[in-house]
Scaffold this motif. Structure first.
Motif, mmCIF file in Angstrom:
data_model
loop_
_atom_site.group_PDB
_atom_site.id
_atom_site.type_symbol
_atom_site.label_atom_id
_atom_site.label_comp_id
_atom_site.label_asym_id
_atom_site.label_seq_id
_atom_site.Cartn_x
_atom_site.Cartn_y
_atom_site.Cartn_z
ATOM 1 N N PRO A 76 53.386 -45.936 20.532
ATOM 2 C CA PRO A 76 53.686 -47.355 20.320
ATOM 3 C C PRO A 76 55.168 -47.513 19.991
ATOM 4 N N ARG A 77 55.806 -48.540 20.549
ATOM 5 C CA ARG A 77 57.222 -48.762 20.254
ATOM 6 C C ARG A 77 57.418 -49.366 18.871
ATOM 7 N N TRP A 78 56.328 -49.869 18.283
ATOM 8 C CA TRP A 78 56.443 -50.595 17.012
ATOM 9 C C TRP A 78 56.184 -49.715 15.786
ATOM 10 N N ALA A 79 56.096 -48.410 15.983
ATOM 11 C CA ALA A 79 55.856 -47.508 14.844
ATOM 12 C C ALA A 79 56.577 -46.193 15.071
ATOM 13 N N VAL A 80 56.928 -45.530 13.971
ATOM 14 C CA VAL A 80 57.577 -44.229 14.056
ATOM 15 C C VAL A 80 57.179 -43.416 12.821
ATOM 16 N N ALA A 81 57.035 -42.100 13.008
ATOM 17 C CA ALA A 81 56.700 -41.215 11.894
ATOM 18 C C ALA A 81 57.974 -40.555 11.375
ATOM 19 N N PHE A 82 58.229 -40.743 10.095
ATOM 20 C CA PHE A 82 59.368 -40.079 9.456
ATOM 21 C C PHE A 82 58.877 -38.751 8.890
ATOM 22 N N LYS A 83 59.285 -37.652 9.528
ATOM 23 C CA LYS A 83 58.813 -36.326 9.129
ATOM 24 C C LYS A 83 59.698 -35.765 8.028
ATOM 25 N N PHE A 84 59.056 -35.196 7.013
ATOM 26 C CA PHE A 84 59.808 -34.590 5.929
ATOM 27 C C PHE A 84 60.587 -33.370 6.429
ATOM 28 N N GLU A 85 61.703 -33.105 5.782
ATOM 29 C CA GLU A 85 62.463 -31.906 6.115
ATOM 30 C C GLU A 85 61.625 -30.656 5.824
ATOM 31 N N ALA A 86 61.813 -29.665 6.680
ATOM 32 C CA ALA A 86 61.071 -28.421 6.491
ATOM 33 C C ALA A 86 61.478 -27.760 5.176
ATOM 34 N N GLU A 87 60.501 -27.139 4.539
ATOM 35 C CA GLU A 87 60.777 -26.453 3.282
ATOM 36 C C GLU A 87 61.010 -24.965 3.547
ATOM 37 N N GLU A 88 61.923 -24.406 2.791
ATOM 38 C CA GLU A 88 62.212 -22.983 2.907
ATOM 39 C C GLU A 88 61.744 -22.265 1.644
ATOM 40 N N VAL A 89 61.124 -21.111 1.837
ATOM 41 C CA VAL A 89 60.709 -20.287 0.699
ATOM 42 C C VAL A 89 61.019 -18.834 1.017
ATOM 43 N N ALA A 90 61.078 -18.034 -0.028
ATOM 44 C CA ALA A 90 61.320 -16.604 0.127
ATOM 45 C C ALA A 90 60.013 -15.846 -0.022
ATOM 46 N N THR A 91 59.859 -14.816 0.783
ATOM 47 C CA THR A 91 58.682 -13.954 0.691
ATOM 48 C C THR A 91 59.072 -12.579 1.227
ATOM 49 N N THR A 92 58.110 -11.659 1.298
ATOM 50 C CA THR A 92 58.398 -10.288 1.723
ATOM 51 C C THR A 92 57.926 -10.060 3.147
ATOM 52 N N LEU A 93 58.791 -9.485 3.976
ATOM 53 C CA LEU A 93 58.420 -9.114 5.347
ATOM 54 C C LEU A 93 57.628 -7.811 5.294
ATOM 55 N N LEU A 94 56.361 -7.885 5.674
ATOM 56 C CA LEU A 94 55.477 -6.728 5.554
ATOM 57 C C LEU A 94 55.478 -5.849 6.801
ATOM 58 N N SER A 95 55.451 -6.474 7.980
ATOM 59 C CA SER A 95 55.368 -5.694 9.215
ATOM 60 C C SER A 95 55.754 -6.566 10.401
ATOM 61 N N VAL A 96 55.989 -5.912 11.527
ATOM 62 C CA VAL A 96 56.229 -6.614 12.793
ATOM 63 C C VAL A 96 55.343 -5.979 13.852
ATOM 64 N N SER A 97 54.497 -6.801 14.467
ATOM 65 C CA SER A 97 53.658 -6.322 15.562
ATOM 66 C C SER A 97 54.192 -6.902 16.868
ATOM 67 N N TRP A 98 53.652 -6.403 17.989
ATOM 68 C CA TRP A 98 54.190 -6.788 19.297
ATOM 69 C C TRP A 98 53.051 -7.271 20.184
ATOM 70 N N GLU A 99 53.158 -8.523 20.649
ATOM 71 C CA GLU A 99 52.107 -9.132 21.455
ATOM 72 C C GLU A 99 52.547 -9.256 22.911
ATOM 73 N N VAL A 100 51.585 -9.069 23.801
ATOM 74 C CA VAL A 100 51.862 -9.110 25.236
ATOM 75 C C VAL A 100 51.406 -10.453 25.801
ATOM 76 N N GLY A 101 52.309 -11.164 26.468
ATOM 77 C CA GLY A 101 51.976 -12.448 27.074
ATOM 78 C C GLY A 101 51.529 -12.303 28.512
ATOM 79 N N ARG A 102 51.161 -13.428 29.149
ATOM 80 C CA ARG A 102 50.619 -13.378 30.513
ATOM 81 C C ARG A 102 51.646 -12.935 31.550
ATOM 82 N N THR A 103 52.951 -13.116 31.240
ATOM 83 C CA THR A 103 53.980 -12.678 32.185
ATOM 84 C C THR A 103 54.434 -11.244 31.921
ATOM 85 N N GLY A 104 53.829 -10.592 30.906
ATOM 86 C CA GLY A 104 54.242 -9.251 30.533
ATOM 87 C C GLY A 104 55.312 -9.226 29.459
ATOM 88 N N LYS A 105 55.803 -10.408 29.045
ATOM 89 C CA LYS A 105 56.830 -10.467 28.016
ATOM 90 C C LYS A 105 56.246 -10.017 26.677
#
Length: 672
Positions: A308-337
């Protein structure tokens, strides 16, 4: 008997009144013991008479486990909302509204629209509900779905005690729209005694409302707020305020936060103030919604193809937080990427538990300084409060373990190849994720649009029926499907019918379904519109292809290589033999070649207000124009609407003709 029926009606009215006071107004009018006595008396009368009225509170939790959800077509479309990320974008939206109001008033001096005034509401973060009342009785409740068709969840919605089973308004059919939520205090209380903890309120509400057992839904003690009358048989409102009063007077729970303003400056101030209060509410919100108050103005402003042209959603700014990186895994997509996925120590951001973040590629890891970050503190952010994004390390010290880039495919073990910043598995014939991904993509809505198909279906067909290629889908028989787990006669028949229906498809969708590397929907439409024949396209050379708009050397080589591949050729041949018939509409007949757009290459950018960009594109094509998606030296005209960005800038740099006045566009189209 008649006395008992009258007594039941009186009890229903009394109990529903007490429910309204307790669950909607938060003002209890009776103690629990007395309420129980009324309820037990009603149950006894229902057993005695064998009659149950549809608005009886005893019907809030059904006894039967549902087999599935039926589709429900909404009487009025449920629209998405355009988004504004900051105050500048709010002002751009306001300027578009003001411009359209001024244009209308100039053209209709005797029917002036009022100066725009506005309403601000909370943007609840739950599951959208659309309730249907017929002669005052709740007869259906549905999810939003695609905006036109949703899933019927009446039994589940009846468990929400703040939703009225009947309403005073009995003048036909109305659709009432709102949001099903779980209050944060209720979530906290639930988790204190639950065996399986609920991670966040949004998922708890959505999961409960889509649970096939209404008794499970009832245990979540959900709530709901309502903000719109989407459809009526003839009821009209002067403004938003009048509509909200209608909702209140019909016992719907309305947001505790609704503010009205006469100026956009006051709106902007309120947005900033409320954003700082987002965590003080007992429910999740992910933004605020700004609407034009006057209903006649809304009607004049109308809709784009999405919003609708008569309404708009004002989205809050994204919040940033700190945490610990535990691991990284690798996923295969349909194109092989190969895509790296980071797992972090679970952390709550705005009421949502985040534990996985997608990294783009190995170049992204290097650029963000994450190569030696395992076990280290990292910053993450939910972009637009949706997508978890890993931003980088908290410190610059190399204090973590190394992320080791794989040399072999994590699925099939084949050697990987580095192309730019991406790793690829080239084993297209035996790598399970690639095959399942290709089949799922082939069946998706923008491709072959095979109804009821999902990635779970693709995995099951791969595992149990050896489906390895999209063409295999059209060889499946009823006897193959009926023996599968979770495949009854109805589901098997429905899927086979969907396969059959998909055989008649347009060429652009078919080309997109094939998954040609480096091509998307825009490129496949360009190919379909130009060649209008699959065989002609398959014989195309790179030299031919690069003459088309939006197709450069790399894309041209990808297309030619794809159609020269014997594996792809065999797959396409099997699809055609199975009856798949991709066709293209005939090129529009140009009645008059003496028009300003004939033979011109045109780019549409920004937001048009008098018509959608798709509508404008079709009209231009009918006049002999070629519509493309990017600006280049081959572009003749750029039509720029509101909020036109980089394409307009590039057109200005190249000295390309620009049409940025919609009145001029209408005149050139012969419609002014």
């Amino acid at each position: 008997m008649q006395d008992a029926i009258e007594a039941m009606k009186a009890l229903i009215e009394e109990i529903n009144h007490h429910n309204y006071s307790y669950y909607t107004l938060d003002q209890p009018s009776i103690d629990d013991a007395d309420w129980d006595k009324l309820y037990d008396k009603l149950v006894a009368l229902e057993r005695e008479t064998g009659m149950i009225f549809p608005n009886s509170p005893t019907q809030r939790v059904g006894d039967q486990l549902l087999k599935g959800f039926d589709e429900h077509k909404h009487r009025a479309r449920l629209w998405s909302l355009d988004k504004a990320q900051n105050h500048e974008e709010i002002m751009l939206w306001h300027n578009r509204v003001q411009k359209l109001v001024n244009e209308y008033n100039n053209q209709h001096p005797e029917e002036q629209l009022p100066a725009p005034s506005f309403v601000i509401e909370l943007k609840f973060d739950g599951l959208t509900l659309n309730l249907t009342y017929d002669q005052g009785v709740l007869v259906q409740a549905a999810t939003r779905g695609n905006g036109t068709v949703g899933e019927g969840i009446l039994a589940q919605v009846k468990t929400i005690r703040s939703i009225p089973m009947d309403i005073p308004y009995r003048e036909g059919i109305v659709e009432i729209q709102g949001e099903g939520i779980m209050n944060l205090s209720v979530l906290e209380a639930y988790n204190k005694t639950a065996t399986d903890l609920l991670k966040n309120a949004r998922n708890a509400a959505a999961g409960a409302l889509r649970n096939l057992n209404p008794k499970v839904t009832a245990t979540r003690k959900l709530n709901a707020y309502f903000y719109n009358v989407g459809y009526t048989d003839g009821l009209a409102f002067k403004d938003h305020q009048e509509m909200v009063e209608f909702l209140r007077s019909n016992r719907f729970r309305v947001s505790p936060f609704i503010h009205y303003y006469d100026s956009i400056e006051a709106v902007v101030q309120e947005l900033e103030k409320t954003a700082s209060l987002r965590h003080t509410f007992d429910f999740l919100i992910d933004g605020l919604v700004v609407k034009v108050n006057d209903m006649r103005t809304r009607e004049v402003l109308g809709y784009t193809d999405k919003f609708p042209r008569w309404a708009v959603a004002f989205k809050f700014e994204a919040e940033e937080v700190a945490t610990t990186l535990l691991s990284v895994s690798w996923e295969v997509g349909r194109t092989g990427k190969i895509t790296p996925v980071a797992k972090v120590e679970p952390v709550d951001i705005a009421g949502v538990t985040v534990q996985n973040c997608t990294l783009n590629n190995i170049g992204d890891i290097e650029r963000k300084g994450l190569r030696h970050a395992l076990g280290s503190q990292v910053y993450i952010r939910r972009s637009n409060d949706v997508i978890p994004e890993l931003l980088g390390k908290v410190t610059e010290e190399p204090d973590g373990q190394e992320i080791v880039f794989p040399e072999q495919c994590p699925s099939c073990g084949s050697l990987l190849e580095l192309k730019g910043a991406h790793l690829f598995c080239l084993n297209r014939l035996e790598c399970r994720p690639q095959l399942i991904g290709r089949i799922t993509h082939f069946a998706s809505r923008d491709a072959m649009d095979i109804d009821t198909f999902s990635i779970m279906t693709a995995e099951q067909l791969y595992q149990e029926l050896s489906v390895r290629d999209p063409a295999d889908l059209y060889q499946l028989q009823f006897d193959d499907l009926i023996k599968l787990e979770r495949f009854g006669e109805k589901k098997a028949t429905k899927l086979l019918a969907a396969f059959e229906k998909s055989k008649q498809c347009d060429l652009a969708s078919f080309l997109f379904a094939l998954g040609i590397p480096n091509t998307g929907k825009t490129t496949t439409k360009v190919l379909a519109d130009h060649y209008r024949s699959l065989n002609r396209l398959m014989e195309a050379t790179p030299e031919e292809l690069i003459t088309l708009n939006d197709i450069g050397g790399i894309v041209a080589e990808s297309i030619v290589s794809f159609f020269r591949d014997p594996v792809m050729q065999q797959s396409i041949e099997r699809l055609i033999q199975a009856g798949v018939n991709p066709t293209s509409e005939e090129a529009p007949v140009i009645v008059n070649t003496d028009n300003p757009f004939f033979g011109k290459t045109i780019v549409l950018t920004g937001t048009l207000t008098v018509m959608s960009r798709d509508e404008a594109g079709k009209k231009l094509e009918a006049m002999g124009a070629k519509i493309t998606g990017s600006v280049s030296k081959k572009t003749d005209i750029v039509i720029a609407g509101e909020s036109a960005g980089s394409k307009l800038t590039k057109a200005q740099e190249l000295g390309i003709r620009i049409i940025d006045n919609e009145q001029e566009l209408l005149q050139l189209l012969g419609e002014a």
